[in-house]
Design a protein around this motif. Structure first.
Motif, PDB file in Angstrom:
ATOM      1  N   ALA A 200     -10.345   5.267  -5.998  1.00 52.32           N
ATOM      2  CA  ALA A 200      -8.695   5.320  -5.635  1.00 52.32           C
ATOM      3  C   ALA A 200      -7.948   4.508  -6.041  1.00 52.32           C
ATOM      4  CB  ALA A 200      -8.629   5.311  -4.032  1.00 52.32           C
ATOM      5  N   THR A 201      -8.368   3.215  -5.994  1.00 54.26           N
ATOM      6  CA  THR A 201      -7.634   2.198  -6.901  1.00 54.26           C
ATOM      7  C   THR A 201      -7.652   2.231  -8.406  1.00 54.26           C
ATOM      8  OG1 THR A 201      -8.285   0.389  -5.291  1.00 54.26           O
ATOM      9  CG2 THR A 201      -7.401  -0.562  -7.218  1.00 54.26           C
TER      10      THR A 201
ATOM     11  N   GLU B 184      -5.373   5.080  -9.390  1.00 57.79           N
ATOM     12  CA  GLU B 184      -3.729   4.620  -9.328  1.00 57.79           C
ATOM     13  C   GLU B 184      -3.649   3.996 -10.441  1.00 57.79           C
ATOM     14  OE1 GLU B 184      -1.018   3.204  -5.688  1.00 57.79           O
ATOM     15  OE2 GLU B 184      -2.965   2.982  -5.540  1.00 57.79           O
TER      16      GLU B 184
ATOM     17  N   LEU C  22      -3.011   6.275 -13.396  1.00 56.17           N
ATOM     18  CA  LEU C  22      -1.686   7.093 -13.257  1.00 56.17           C
ATOM     19  C   LEU C  22      -0.373   6.135 -13.963  1.00 56.17           C
ATOM     20  CD1 LEU C  22      -1.795   8.600  -9.920  1.00 56.17           C
ATOM     21  CD2 LEU C  22      -1.475   9.738 -11.739  1.00 56.17           C
ATOM     22  N   GLN C  23      -0.845   4.834 -14.037  1.00 54.75           N
ATOM     23  CA  GLN C  23       0.359   4.077 -14.772  1.00 54.75           C
ATOM     24  C   GLN C  23       0.079   4.239 -16.060  1.00 54.75           C
ATOM     25  OE1 GLN C  23       0.175   0.096 -13.465  1.00 54.75           O
ATOM     26  NE2 GLN C  23      -0.150   0.623 -11.155  1.00 54.75           N
TER      27      GLN C  23
ATOM     28  N   LEU D  43      -7.918   9.511  -1.176  1.00 51.66           N
ATOM     29  CA  LEU D  43      -6.691   8.718  -2.133  1.00 51.66           C
ATOM     30  C   LEU D  43      -5.579   8.649  -1.099  1.00 51.66           C
ATOM     31  CD1 LEU D  43      -7.343  11.398  -4.815  1.00 51.66           C
ATOM     32  CD2 LEU D  43      -7.719   9.136  -4.958  1.00 51.66           C
TER      33      LEU D  43
ATOM     34  N   SER E 274       0.526   9.676  -1.751  1.00 47.74           N
ATOM     35  CA  SER E 274       1.372   9.494  -2.938  1.00 47.74           C
ATOM     36  C   SER E 274       0.484   9.883  -4.245  1.00 47.74           C
ATOM     37  CB  SER E 274       1.978   8.457  -2.855  1.00 47.74           C
ATOM     38  OG  SER E 274       1.347   7.291  -3.062  1.00 47.74           O
ATOM     39  N   VAL E 275      -0.602   9.352  -4.264  1.00 46.17           N
ATOM     40  CA  VAL E 275      -1.563   9.380  -5.578  1.00 46.17           C
ATOM     41  C   VAL E 275      -2.166  10.840  -5.600  1.00 46.17           C
ATOM     42  CG1 VAL E 275      -3.684   8.504  -6.482  1.00 46.17           C
ATOM     43  CG2 VAL E 275      -2.261   6.772  -5.505  1.00 46.17           C
ATOM     44  N   ARG E 276      -2.421  11.379  -4.370  1.00 43.93           N
ATOM     45  CA  ARG E 276      -2.923  12.703  -4.628  1.00 43.93           C
ATOM     46  C   ARG E 276      -1.972  13.714  -4.863  1.00 43.93           C
ATOM     47  NH1 ARG E 276      -7.416  16.086  -2.563  1.00 43.93           N
ATOM     48  NH2 ARG E 276      -6.775  18.023  -3.454  1.00 43.93           N
TER      49      ARG E 276
ATOM     50  N   LYS F 206       0.557  13.095  -7.201  1.00 43.04           N
ATOM     51  CA  LYS F 206       0.547  12.919  -8.602  1.00 43.04           C
ATOM     52  C   LYS F 206      -0.823  13.755  -9.228  1.00 43.04           C
ATOM     53  CE  LYS F 206       3.167   8.879  -8.394  1.00 43.04           C
ATOM     54  NZ  LYS F 206       3.239   7.455  -8.335  1.00 43.04           N
TER      55      LYS F 206
ATOM     56  N   GLY G 298      -8.033   3.421 -15.886  1.00 44.43           N
ATOM     57  CA  GLY G 298      -8.118   2.499 -14.683  1.00 44.43           C
ATOM     58  C   GLY G 298      -8.776   1.182 -15.251  1.00 44.43           C
TER      59      GLY G 298
ATOM     60  N   HIS H 164      -2.168  -3.567  -9.975  1.00 48.32           N
ATOM     61  CA  HIS H 164      -3.117  -3.620  -8.982  1.00 48.32           C
ATOM     62  C   HIS H 164      -4.321  -4.409  -9.368  1.00 48.32           C
ATOM     63  CE1 HIS H 164      -0.915   0.173  -8.136  1.00 48.32           C
ATOM     64  NE2 HIS H 164      -1.466   0.005  -6.956  1.00 48.32           N
TER      65      HIS H 164
END
Length: 97
Positions: A20-21, A24, A27-28, A49, A52-54, A56, A79, A88
């Motif tokens: 998950a991290t 995330e 996504l950046q 997740l 908010s991540v899910r 996206k 990531g 992160h």
């Protein structure tokens, strides 16, 4: 790449939290993601997740016409590349210690 994943998984922290991290973080840098189909021998798995991540990721699933596993795999790959350069990074390090 596999060695990086093994290093993360061998440390403390749940695999789902690590995935998950990394997703995330990915996504950046989503513009770097390559949304390729899963190999034929891929085994589905799951992770929790943040909502908010899910959301996206669901948007990316629709936009790329790939399944959620392919999208998460692409984001985790990105990531991993950026795990130490993102906001992160500290959170990732905390999961591993």
């Amino acid at each position: 790449m596999r060695a990086n994943v093994d290093l993360l998984v061998d440390g403390p922290g749940l695999l789902g939290e690590i995935v998950a991290t990394l997703a995330e973080v990915g996504l950046q840098y989503v513009e770097e993601a390559v949304f390729a189909p899963s190999p034929a021998d891929a085994v589905p798995t799951w992770t929790r997740l943040p909502r908010s991540v899910r959301i996206k990721i669901d948007d990316l699933v629709k936009a790329t016409s790939r399944n959620i596993g392919d999208v998460i795999a692409a984001l985790v790959t990105v990531g991993l590349r950026h795990r130490n350069t993102s906001a992160h990074g500290a959170q990732q390090e905390a999961l591993m210690t």
